[in-house]
Design a protein around this motif. Structure first.
Motif, PDB file in Angstrom:
ATOM      1  N   GLY A 203       0.781  -1.231   0.000  1.00 27.73           N
ATOM      2  CA  GLY A 203       0.000   0.000   0.000  1.00 27.73           C
ATOM      3  C   GLY A 203       0.811   1.279   0.000  1.00 27.73           C
ATOM      4  N   ALA A 204       2.128   1.180   0.152  1.00 25.97           N
ATOM      5  CA  ALA A 204       2.945   2.391   0.271  1.00 25.97           C
ATOM      6  C   ALA A 204       2.966   3.212  -1.010  1.00 25.97           C
ATOM      7  CB  ALA A 204       4.369   2.025   0.682  1.00 25.97           C
ATOM      8  N   LEU A 205       2.826   2.566  -2.149  1.00 22.96           N
ATOM      9  CA  LEU A 205       2.864   3.307  -3.409  1.00 22.96           C
ATOM     10  C   LEU A 205       1.623   4.167  -3.610  1.00 22.96           C
ATOM     11  CD1 LEU A 205       4.375   0.638  -5.838  1.00 22.96           C
ATOM     12  CD2 LEU A 205       5.537   2.509  -4.655  1.00 22.96           C
ATOM     13  N   GLU A 206       0.606   3.966  -2.793  1.00 19.16           N
ATOM     14  CA  GLU A 206      -0.602   4.790  -2.883  1.00 19.16           C
ATOM     15  C   GLU A 206      -0.460   6.111  -2.125  1.00 19.16           C
ATOM     16  OE1 GLU A 206      -3.857   2.434  -1.529  1.00 19.16           O
ATOM     17  OE2 GLU A 206      -3.376   0.755  -2.853  1.00 19.16           O
ATOM     18  N   ARG A 207       0.625   6.256  -1.381  1.00 16.05           N
ATOM     19  CA  ARG A 207       0.836   7.476  -0.605  1.00 16.05           C
ATOM     20  C   ARG A 207       1.461   8.552  -1.480  1.00 16.05           C
ATOM     21  NH1 ARG A 207       3.771   3.648   3.937  1.00 16.05           N
ATOM     22  NH2 ARG A 207       1.829   2.706   4.715  1.00 16.05           N
ATOM     23  N   PRO A 208       0.777   9.678  -1.700  1.00 17.14           N
ATOM     24  CA  PRO A 208       1.388  10.745  -2.499  1.00 17.14           C
ATOM     25  C   PRO A 208       2.603  11.328  -1.790  1.00 17.14           C
ATOM     26  CG  PRO A 208      -0.635  11.513  -1.471  1.00 17.14           C
ATOM     27  CD  PRO A 208      -0.565  10.039  -1.216  1.00 17.14           C
ATOM     28  N   VAL A 209       3.581  11.726  -2.585  1.00 15.15           N
ATOM     29  CA  VAL A 209       4.829  12.287  -2.063  1.00 15.15           C
ATOM     30  C   VAL A 209       4.987  13.705  -2.595  1.00 15.15           C
ATOM     31  CG1 VAL A 209       7.334  12.047  -1.935  1.00 15.15           C
ATOM     32  CG2 VAL A 209       5.886   9.999  -1.989  1.00 15.15           C
ATOM     33  N   SER A 210       5.224  14.647  -1.696  1.00 18.51           N
ATOM     34  CA  SER A 210       5.407  16.056  -2.060  1.00 18.51           C
ATOM     35  C   SER A 210       6.846  16.458  -1.733  1.00 18.51           C
ATOM     36  CB  SER A 210       4.414  16.922  -1.272  1.00 18.51           C
ATOM     37  OG  SER A 210       4.569  18.285  -1.583  1.00 18.51           O
ATOM     38  N   LEU A 211       7.628  16.750  -2.784  1.00 23.05           N
ATOM     39  CA  LEU A 211       9.032  17.122  -2.613  1.00 23.05           C
ATOM     40  C   LEU A 211       9.227  18.599  -2.932  1.00 23.05           C
ATOM     41  CD1 LEU A 211      10.821  14.081  -4.330  1.00 23.05           C
ATOM     42  CD2 LEU A 211      10.364  14.425  -1.886  1.00 23.05           C
ATOM     43  N   HIS A 212      10.127  19.240  -2.183  1.00 27.58           N
ATOM     44  CA  HIS A 212      10.380  20.676  -2.322  1.00 27.58           C
ATOM     45  C   HIS A 212      11.882  20.911  -2.229  1.00 27.58           C
ATOM     46  CE1 HIS A 212       6.057  21.424  -1.579  1.00 27.58           C
ATOM     47  NE2 HIS A 212       6.182  20.319  -0.857  1.00 27.58           N
ATOM     48  N   HIS A 213      12.400  21.799  -3.102  1.00 28.32           N
ATOM     49  CA  HIS A 213      13.847  21.997  -3.142  1.00 28.32           C
ATOM     50  C   HIS A 213      14.169  23.393  -3.662  1.00 28.32           C
ATOM     51  CE1 HIS A 213      17.057  18.787  -2.724  1.00 28.32           C
ATOM     52  NE2 HIS A 213      17.764  19.898  -2.844  1.00 28.32           N
ATOM     53  N   GLU A 226      15.832  15.903  -7.750  1.00 28.02           N
ATOM     54  CA  GLU A 226      15.256  15.520  -9.041  1.00 28.02           C
ATOM     55  C   GLU A 226      15.420  14.024  -9.290  1.00 28.02           C
ATOM     56  OE1 GLU A 226      17.518  18.146 -11.448  1.00 28.02           O
ATOM     57  OE2 GLU A 226      16.051  19.781 -11.337  1.00 28.02           O
ATOM     58  N   ALA A 227      16.611  13.498  -8.967  1.00 24.66           N
ATOM     59  CA  ALA A 227      16.845  12.066  -9.145  1.00 24.66           C
ATOM     60  C   ALA A 227      15.950  11.240  -8.226  1.00 24.66           C
ATOM     61  CB  ALA A 227      18.319  11.734  -8.883  1.00 24.66           C
ATOM     62  N   SER A 228      15.702  11.749  -7.020  1.00 24.16           N
ATOM     63  CA  SER A 228      14.820  11.052  -6.080  1.00 24.16           C
ATOM     64  C   SER A 228      13.389  11.030  -6.622  1.00 24.16           C
ATOM     65  CB  SER A 228      14.862  11.738  -4.716  1.00 24.16           C
ATOM     66  OG  SER A 228      16.170  11.683  -4.162  1.00 24.16           O
ATOM     67  N   LYS A 229      12.948  12.147  -7.177  1.00 26.29           N
ATOM     68  CA  LYS A 229      11.624  12.204  -7.789  1.00 26.29           C
ATOM     69  C   LYS A 229      11.509  11.153  -8.895  1.00 26.29           C
ATOM     70  CE  LYS A 229       8.716  15.166 -10.719  1.00 26.29           C
ATOM     71  NZ  LYS A 229       8.824  14.355 -11.949  1.00 26.29           N
ATOM     72  N   GLU A 230      12.526  11.093  -9.746  1.00 20.50           N
ATOM     73  CA  GLU A 230      12.494  10.145 -10.858  1.00 20.50           C
ATOM     74  C   GLU A 230      12.470   8.701 -10.368  1.00 20.50           C
ATOM     75  OE1 GLU A 230      15.873  11.211 -13.177  1.00 20.50           O
ATOM     76  OE2 GLU A 230      15.014  13.131 -13.832  1.00 20.50           O
ATOM     77  N   ARG A 231      13.246   8.420  -9.327  1.00 22.97           N
ATOM     78  CA  ARG A 231      13.273   7.053  -8.796  1.00 22.97           C
ATOM     79  C   ARG A 231      11.916   6.682  -8.195  1.00 22.97           C
ATOM     80  NH1 ARG A 231      13.874   2.093  -9.329  1.00 22.97           N
ATOM     81  NH2 ARG A 231      14.627   0.871  -7.557  1.00 22.97           N
ATOM     82  N   LEU A 232      11.319   7.602  -7.451  1.00 19.84           N
ATOM     83  CA  LEU A 232      10.001   7.350  -6.869  1.00 19.84           C
ATOM     84  C   LEU A 232       8.953   7.129  -7.954  1.00 19.84           C
ATOM     85  CD1 LEU A 232      10.162   9.965  -3.985  1.00 19.84           C
ATOM     86  CD2 LEU A 232       9.961   7.487  -3.680  1.00 19.84           C
ATOM     87  N   GLU A 233       9.040   7.902  -9.024  1.00 19.61           N
ATOM     88  CA  GLU A 233       8.106   7.715 -10.142  1.00 19.61           C
ATOM     89  C   GLU A 233       8.317   6.363 -10.815  1.00 19.61           C
ATOM     90  OE1 GLU A 233       7.057  12.244 -11.616  1.00 19.61           O
ATOM     91  OE2 GLU A 233       8.841  11.248 -12.433  1.00 19.61           O
ATOM     92  N   GLU A 234       9.570   5.961 -10.949  1.00 23.53           N
ATOM     93  CA  GLU A 234       9.865   4.643 -11.512  1.00 23.53           C
ATOM     94  C   GLU A 234       9.221   3.534 -10.691  1.00 23.53           C
ATOM     95  OE1 GLU A 234      14.069   4.354 -11.539  1.00 23.53           O
ATOM     96  OE2 GLU A 234      14.344   5.677 -13.272  1.00 23.53           O
ATOM     97  N   LEU A 235       9.176   3.735  -9.375  1.00 28.72           N
ATOM     98  CA  LEU A 235       8.599   2.740  -8.477  1.00 28.72           C
ATOM     99  C   LEU A 235       7.073   2.747  -8.522  1.00 28.72           C
ATOM    100  CD1 LEU A 235      10.956   3.293  -5.413  1.00 28.72           C
ATOM    101  CD2 LEU A 235      10.962   1.321  -6.960  1.00 28.72           C
ATOM    102  N   GLY A 236       6.485   3.810  -9.058  1.00 28.98           N
ATOM    103  CA  GLY A 236       5.028   3.896  -9.152  1.00 28.98           C
ATOM    104  C   GLY A 236       4.381   4.876  -8.201  1.00 28.98           C
ATOM    105  N   CYS A 237       5.192   5.715  -7.533  1.00 24.14           N
ATOM    106  CA  CYS A 237       4.643   6.709  -6.609  1.00 24.14           C
ATOM    107  C   CYS A 237       4.089   7.908  -7.375  1.00 24.14           C
ATOM    108  CB  CYS A 237       5.727   7.204  -5.645  1.00 24.14           C
ATOM    109  SG  CYS A 237       6.303   5.993  -4.460  1.00 24.14           S
ATOM    110  N   ARG A 238       3.100   8.559  -6.776  1.00 21.80           N
ATOM    111  CA  ARG A 238       2.609   9.845  -7.273  1.00 21.80           C
ATOM    112  C   ARG A 238       3.438  10.930  -6.594  1.00 21.80           C
ATOM    113  NH1 ARG A 238      -2.918  10.373  -5.271  1.00 21.80           N
ATOM    114  NH2 ARG A 238      -2.413   8.662  -3.858  1.00 21.80           N
ATOM    115  N   VAL A 239       4.238  11.640  -7.368  1.00 20.53           N
ATOM    116  CA  VAL A 239       5.205  12.581  -6.803  1.00 20.53           C
ATOM    117  C   VAL A 239       5.026  13.964  -7.415  1.00 20.53           C
ATOM    118  CG1 VAL A 239       7.630  12.979  -6.270  1.00 20.53           C
ATOM    119  CG2 VAL A 239       6.831  10.650  -6.707  1.00 20.53           C
ATOM    120  N   SER A 240       5.003  14.988  -6.569  1.00 18.80           N
ATOM    121  CA  SER A 240       5.107  16.369  -7.024  1.00 18.80           C
ATOM    122  C   SER A 240       6.469  16.901  -6.588  1.00 18.80           C
ATOM    123  CB  SER A 240       3.984  17.224  -6.442  1.00 18.80           C
ATOM    124  OG  SER A 240       4.044  17.246  -5.028  1.00 18.80           O
TER     125      SER A 240
END
Length: 266
Positions: A203-213, A226-240
């Protein structure tokens, strides 16, 4: 150079956050809900818990609990001001709790073994530097243990700045508690990226992730975020992923506004 950057990190996390919070616009929406502070978090460590009302302090289940982890060399005091009414981050409900633990005091290898509050050891700031996997997982497990003490009906948000954000992202992917609803990371990165997807909780991939930099961050480089965002997206996370022009390893009112909006969307 690396040690100088680390010391910049300490100055940023200790000095800039409270000053930035005081510059933020006051939100009148829940200004009447005066949080009450309590020293000492549930696991016995030094920390601060903020309550949106006396009922929450007296044991009523909050509608939302935010766990927020400070950066390297800081303490819970460094971020408490951001969560009080008018401090910058507006909670989506008056029935809230904010838990701000303080990290253990550890020797940090990069800083010549100097003892300071740290969630885990740091050996270097380069991409190929050794990573304190055991320390990261220990800190994430501590956060997960605090989450497990919350009411199952309470929405949980895991968040943090810099090193604290790295722990929050780690716990956000690994924590089995079903009420963890979202993750926020500021000026941070995802460690142990190669351990996923094997280590991801159900169920962890259903948790939205909000990143700020900040785009001028020379401590935790923007490219790491940016690389962390891309990796999370590769895993299937919803990332902003929001960036802030000219911001170094710090925070700003615009970032606080974005976090407030994210919390209201959960």
């Amino acid at each position: 150079m690396q040690r100088a950057l680390l010391l910049m990190s300490l100055r940023a996390s200790r000095a800039l956050i409270p000053r930035t919070a005081r510059r933020s616009r006051c939100s009148a929406r829940y200004a009447s809900a005066q949080p009450l502070g309590k020293r000492g978090v549930t696991d016995g460590s030094d920390g601060i818990t903020l309550f949106g009302s006396e009922a929450i302090q007296n044991g009523a289940a909050p509608s939302i609990t935010v766990f927020w982890l400070h950066g390297l060399g800081d303490t819970a005091d460094g971020w408490a001001g951001a969560f009080v009414p008018g401090g910058g981050i507006t909670m989506p409900s008056p029935d809230y709790k904010v838990v701000l633990p303080t990290a253990e005091t550890l020797p940090v290898t990069l800083n010549m073994g100097m003892q300071m509050p740290a969630w885990f050891d740091i050996y270097g700031l380069d991409a190929g530097a050794q990573v304190d996997e055991a320390g990261i997982l220990k800190a994430a497990a501590r956060l997960e243990a605090l989450v497990a003490l919350e009411d199952p009906a309470t929405k949980i948000v895991l968040g943090g700045f810099s090193q604290g954000g790295a722990v929050a992202l780690t716990a956000g992917l690994r924590c089995p508690s079903k009420n963890v609803a979202a993750v926020v990371g500021t000026s941070t990165w995802l460690p142990l990226g190669d351990s996923y997807p094997a280590a991801i909780a159900d169920g962890a991939l259903e948790r939205p992730v909000s990143l700020h930099h900040g785009d001028a961050d020379e401590v935790v480089r923007t490219s790491w975020g940016e690389a962390s965002k891309e990796r999370l997206e590769e895993l299937g996370c919803r990332v902003s992923f929001d960036t802030y022009p000219g911001m170094a390893h710090s925070a700003c009112p615009e970032e606080f506004d974005a976090i407030s909006s994210f919390l209201s969307s959960i």
